[in-house]
Every structure is written in structure tokens, then in C-alpha cells.
Design a protein around this motif. Structure first.
Motif, mmCIF file in Angstrom:
data_model
loop_
_atom_site.group_PDB
_atom_site.id
_atom_site.type_symbol
_atom_site.label_atom_id
_atom_site.label_comp_id
_atom_site.label_asym_id
_atom_site.label_seq_id
_atom_site.Cartn_x
_atom_site.Cartn_y
_atom_site.Cartn_z
ATOM 1 N N LEU A 1 1.466 14.901 7.831
ATOM 2 C CA LEU A 1 2.101 15.654 6.754
ATOM 3 C C LEU A 1 2.267 17.140 7.051
ATOM 4 N N ASP A 2 1.438 17.688 7.935
ATOM 5 C CA ASP A 2 1.433 19.137 8.105
ATOM 6 C C ASP A 2 1.631 19.603 9.545
ATOM 7 N N ILE A 3 1.924 18.721 10.477
ATOM 8 C CA ILE A 3 1.972 19.107 11.892
ATOM 9 C C ILE A 3 3.190 19.980 12.212
ATOM 10 N N ILE A 4 4.291 19.772 11.513
ATOM 11 C CA ILE A 4 5.503 20.572 11.699
ATOM 12 C C ILE A 4 5.839 21.183 10.344
ATOM 13 N N SER A 5 6.169 22.452 10.332
ATOM 14 C CA SER A 5 6.309 23.167 9.063
ATOM 15 C C SER A 5 7.465 22.698 8.188
ATOM 16 N N ASN A 6 8.546 22.223 8.775
ATOM 17 C CA ASN A 6 9.704 21.904 7.933
ATOM 18 C C ASN A 6 10.061 20.423 7.889
ATOM 19 N N CYS A 7 9.126 19.548 8.337
ATOM 20 C CA CYS A 7 9.388 18.116 8.199
ATOM 21 C C CYS A 7 8.099 17.317 8.331
ATOM 22 N N ILE A 8 8.171 16.068 7.973
ATOM 23 C CA ILE A 8 7.078 15.120 8.128
ATOM 24 C C ILE A 8 7.480 14.167 9.238
ATOM 25 N N ILE B 1 0.872 -1.175 0.000
ATOM 26 C CA ILE B 1 0.000 0.000 0.000
ATOM 27 C C ILE B 1 0.910 1.226 0.000
ATOM 28 N N GLU B 2 0.724 2.096 -0.975
ATOM 29 C CA GLU B 2 1.547 3.305 -1.056
ATOM 30 C C GLU B 2 0.658 4.527 -1.204
ATOM 31 N N LYS B 3 1.050 5.590 -0.552
ATOM 32 C CA LYS B 3 0.457 6.915 -0.722
ATOM 33 C C LYS B 3 -1.041 6.974 -0.452
ATOM 34 N N LEU B 4 -1.498 6.272 0.594
ATOM 35 C CA LEU B 4 -2.888 6.393 1.015
ATOM 36 C C LEU B 4 -2.985 7.639 1.891
ATOM 37 N N GLU B 5 -3.466 8.715 1.293
ATOM 38 C CA GLU B 5 -3.533 10.003 1.978
ATOM 39 C C GLU B 5 -4.988 10.336 2.277
ATOM 40 N N LEU B 6 -5.229 10.770 3.516
ATOM 41 C CA LEU B 6 -6.569 11.171 3.903
ATOM 42 C C LEU B 6 -6.516 12.113 5.084
ATOM 43 N N PRO C 1 -9.504 18.030 11.384
ATOM 44 C CA PRO C 1 -8.806 16.912 10.735
ATOM 45 C C PRO C 1 -7.477 17.381 10.138
ATOM 46 N N GLN C 2 -6.528 16.470 10.084
ATOM 47 C CA GLN C 2 -5.249 16.788 9.459
ATOM 48 C C GLN C 2 -4.879 15.690 8.472
ATOM 49 N N ARG C 3 -4.030 16.067 7.541
ATOM 50 C CA ARG C 3 -3.613 15.110 6.513
ATOM 51 C C ARG C 3 -2.618 14.108 7.096
ATOM 52 N N VAL C 4 -2.869 12.831 6.786
ATOM 53 C CA VAL C 4 -1.921 11.780 7.133
ATOM 54 C C VAL C 4 -1.664 10.943 5.887
ATOM 55 N N LEU C 5 -0.541 10.284 5.910
ATOM 56 C CA LEU C 5 -0.150 9.386 4.827
ATOM 57 C C LEU C 5 0.117 8.027 5.439
ATOM 58 N N LEU C 6 -0.546 6.996 4.926
ATOM 59 C CA LEU C 6 -0.317 5.637 5.400
ATOM 60 C C LEU C 6 0.271 4.815 4.266
ATOM 61 N N GLU C 7 1.311 4.066 4.616
ATOM 62 C CA GLU C 7 1.939 3.162 3.655
ATOM 63 C C GLU C 7 2.307 1.882 4.389
ATOM 64 N N GLY C 8 2.429 0.808 3.644
ATOM 65 C CA GLY C 8 2.822 -0.421 4.306
ATOM 66 C C GLY C 8 2.830 -1.628 3.404
ATOM 67 N N GLY D 1 -4.347 12.956 17.298
ATOM 68 C CA GLY D 1 -3.408 13.784 18.033
ATOM 69 C C GLY D 1 -3.906 14.115 19.432
ATOM 70 N N ILE D 2 -3.015 14.685 20.224
ATOM 71 C CA ILE D 2 -3.353 15.025 21.606
ATOM 72 C C ILE D 2 -3.486 16.531 21.831
ATOM 73 N N LEU D 3 -3.039 17.321 20.892
ATOM 74 C CA LEU D 3 -3.163 18.772 21.032
ATOM 75 C C LEU D 3 -4.617 19.198 20.802
ATOM 76 N N ASP D 4 -5.025 20.269 21.448
ATOM 77 C CA ASP D 4 -6.419 20.717 21.372
ATOM 78 C C ASP D 4 -6.904 20.872 19.931
#
Length: 112
Positions: A96-103, A9-14, A28-35, A19-22
Motif C-alpha cells: 500500500l505504501d511502497i510507491i507514493s502515487n500508486c498501489i 476475503i476482502e480488505k485484510l490489511e496488516l 514492516p509495511q502495510r499490505v492488503l490481501l484479498e481473494g 521485500g528485497i530492499l534493505d
């Protein structure tokens, strides 16, 4: 003759609540699942890759996980329960978007 195969499975984005932050509990936030899932192939052993993708999407869209690790453990348990021929799996989930300069993300490797 038997052989082991790997379903990939590659590039399943949704978007999902994870998360634990308020703000992560509200928006919702973007995540990428692969496996990959390893299974023996035989007369009746095969894995429906569409059903795998649909199950993962359904879990991530309907459950509100606090930790990436919780999400991966739940997905792993549900996949093994539905597809008992799975011998091992490796899954990665990334925010994908929780930290501005990395995943960032988490990976699970499970052997049954």
C-alpha cells in the motif's frame, strides 16, 4: 445435492516484513490481501473462514518473504494443505505504501 461455493476475503490489511530492499527487510509495511477460494459444499465440506484469515495473518506476520510471489505461493500451499477441499483460489497481495502515487501488487490464480 452438491454445489460449489466461493469464500471471499476482502480488505485484510496488516503490517509485515516483505521485500528485497534493505529498508523493507527491517521495517514492516502495510499490505492488503484479498481473494476467493472455491470449494464444493456437502455434508462435511466447508471452510472455516476465521481459520483461513488467521492462517494468512500468521504466515504474513511470522515469515519474512522477499517477494510477493513467494508469499502467495506459500499461503496457497498452506491453505490447500489445511483445507484439502479447495478446488481453486485467487489471491491478491498489494503493497500500500511502497510507491507514493500508486498501489502495486501480485495476483495468483491456482486450480487444484
Amino acid at each position: 445435492m452438491s454445489a460449489s461455493f466461493t469464500l471471499i476475503i476482502e480488505k485484510l490489511e496488516l503490517e509485515t516484513i516483505i521485500g528485497i530492499l534493505d529498508f523493507e527487510r527491517i521495517h514492516p509495511q502495510r499490505v492488503l490481501l484479498e481473494g476467493s477460494l472455491i470449494y464444493p459444499f456437502g455434508n462435511k465440506n466447508f471452510i472455516d473462514y476465521v481459520a483461513v484469515k488467521d492462517m494468512i495473518e500468521e504466515l504474513l506476520k511470522t515469515r519474512k518473504y522477499k517477494l510477493l510471489e513467494e508469499a502467495l505461493l506459500d499461503i496457497t500451499q498452506n491453505l490447500k494443505q489445511k483445507f484439502n477441499v479447495i478446488e481453486s483460489l485467487s489471491l491478491t497481495i498489494k503493497k500500500l505504501d511502497i510507491i507514493s502515487n500508486c498501489i502495486v501488487g501480485v495476483k495468483i490464480d491456482k486450480f487444484f
